[in-house]
Enzyme design. Structure first.
Site, PDB file in Angstrom:
ATOM      1  N   TYR A  95      40.110  29.232  -8.365  1.00 13.95           N
ATOM      2  CA  TYR A  95      38.721  29.685  -8.809  1.00 13.95           C
ATOM      3  C   TYR A  95      38.031  28.864  -9.734  1.00 13.95           C
ATOM      4  O   TYR A  95      36.878  28.507  -9.339  1.00 13.95           O
ATOM      5  CB  TYR A  95      39.113  31.165  -9.018  1.00 13.95           C
ATOM      6  N   GLU A 135      43.757  40.553  -5.924  1.00 10.62           N
ATOM      7  CA  GLU A 135      44.459  39.627  -5.065  1.00 10.62           C
ATOM      8  C   GLU A 135      45.739  39.440  -5.792  1.00 10.62           C
ATOM      9  O   GLU A 135      46.957  39.680  -4.861  1.00 10.62           O
ATOM     10  CB  GLU A 135      44.071  38.177  -4.902  1.00 10.62           C
TER      11      GLU A 135
END
Length: 402
Positions: A95, A135
């Site tokens: 990310y 997630e």
């Protein structure tokens, strides 16, 4: 928690994202893969070449900006994307890389000032945290359920069955001899393919095409036209080179396009082409679990040569009185016309659906090529089917059905 000022700045970029969103995301992927080529082992190259991934990301960024003051509104979308990320093996450490490249793309394409970039940097951090949290839960669930695992696990192809001229099924069992985790009908797995001469690994997601509770998983793959086309590279490799006894890395099942087993409403399964695969899982589950719900199985194909699993569906219809199956061929062969082995020539239309499905108070599921799905969505809208009873799945990045 974002400040009111940050929210105001991010929301002010909505018109810009509407106008230049795809340009920004296209530049983003160029930067990302130039500086981190190892990520080409994760992302679908075909969707990149077709621009579908760029469009999907642009839509997601636009939605994030629009709802930055109410991110709860986009949690369903975050979960849908999260399923794909978990299936592909995207991790928390990816990310920050994505964030840096995205901000660079916004600056390069839009000439955004530091105030805007700083606000987007803050906003991205909050959005990324939401993805990472969701997630992480998905990784935990996949790994700790009975027969479950994390990331990829080697499966042996124990059987390869030709279903039609263009679709072949692959039966997969764990190489380690262990159990396979259960799944909800409609879910998919990711398989990894390493093609000789190719630099990067190819990941492809395929719907599970049989009911859960077996010792194996089954995927059914359409052979796309042209070995050298982006679409055809992996599917042709699977059809032509992968054989019984070969081993493929497979992710645990994922996806939010799933059969609602708690509902008592009739079930309408509408598919076009290889979109039949998740519907087969749903149909087989309903009959194996002895459901008494009425099931209407409506399938569109070019003709009988491309129509997969037709004998199985016919056998189910003959054995279970609550199941009704209907077939629509767009270009029937002379033999099809002679045998009258289909119900409608042409395309599925709302007027025809009205004659074969006695109620709109049902759960409608549909899947197939994007043009087919847009057509079916419009037909169901014409029939005034309630939005909460309409369920669909894109094979690839999500797009609009309007």
């Amino acid at each position: 928690m974002l400040s009111a000022k940050t929210i105001e700045i991010v929301k002010s970029t909505v018109p810009l994202l509407q106008e230049k969103g795809v340009e920004i995301t296209t530049r983003f992927y160029q930067i990302l893969f130039s500086e981190h080529p190892e990520l080409l082992n994760i992302f679908n190259h075909t969707n990149q070449k077709k621009g579908r991934q760029q469009q999907a990301l642009a839509n997601a960024v636009y939605a994030a900006a629009t709802y930055i003051d109410n991110l709860e509104a986009i949690i369903p979308v975050v979960k849908q994307i999260g399923h794909k990320h978990r299936s592909l093996g995207i991790k928390a450490e990816h990310y920050p890389i994505v964030g840096t490249c995205l901000l660079r793309a916004i600056k390069e394409v839009a000439g955004a000032p530091d105030e805007v970039l700083n606000a987007w940097g803050e906003a991205y951090g909050v959005i990324a945290d939401a993805f990472i949290s969701i997630e992480a839960e998905m990784y935990e669930e996949a790994a700790h359920k009975e027969g479950g695992w994390k990331d990829f696990r080697n499966f042996v192809i124990v059987k390869k069955v030709k279903e039609s001229d263009v679709i072949t099924s692959f039966y997969l069992k764990p190489e380690d001899g262990g159990k396979v985790s259960s799944f909800i009908p409609g879910q998919y797995v990711t398989i990894q393919i390493n093609i000789e001469g190719e630099t990067y690994t190819h990941n492809r997601q395929y719907s599970l095409s049989d009911a859960p509770g077996k010792e194996y998983y089954r995927i059914s793959v359409k052979k796309e036209k042209g070995v050298d086309t982006p679409d055809g590279k992996v599917s042709n490799y699977l059809h032509g080179h992968v054989k019984e006894g070969d081993v493929l890395p497979v992710s645990a099942p994922a996806g939010d396009f799933v059969l609602n087993m708690d509902s008592t409403l009739p079930v309408v399964l509408i598919s076009g082409g290889v979109g039949i695969t998740p519907m087969m899982s749903m149909l087989n589950t309903l009959i194996e679990q002895d459901s008494k719900r009425n099931v209407y199985f409506v399938h569109a194909a070019i003709n009988s040569n491309t129509h997969a699993m037709k004998e199985h569906v016919k056998a189910v219809e003959n054995e279970y009185e609550q199941v009704k199956a209907y077939t629509c061929y767009s270009a029937p062969t002379e033999k099809d016309l002679e045998m009258k082995n289909f119900d409608k020539e042409g395309f599925i239309e709302s007027e025809w659906l009205k004659t074969i499905i006695p109620t709109t108070e049902a759960e409608f599921y549909f899947c197939g090529p994007v043009a087919f799905m847009k057509h079916i969505n419009a037909a169901l809208t014409d029939l005034s089917v309630k939005q909460e009873h309409i369920h669909y799945e894109f094979f690839g990045p999500a797009t609009s059905l309007q």
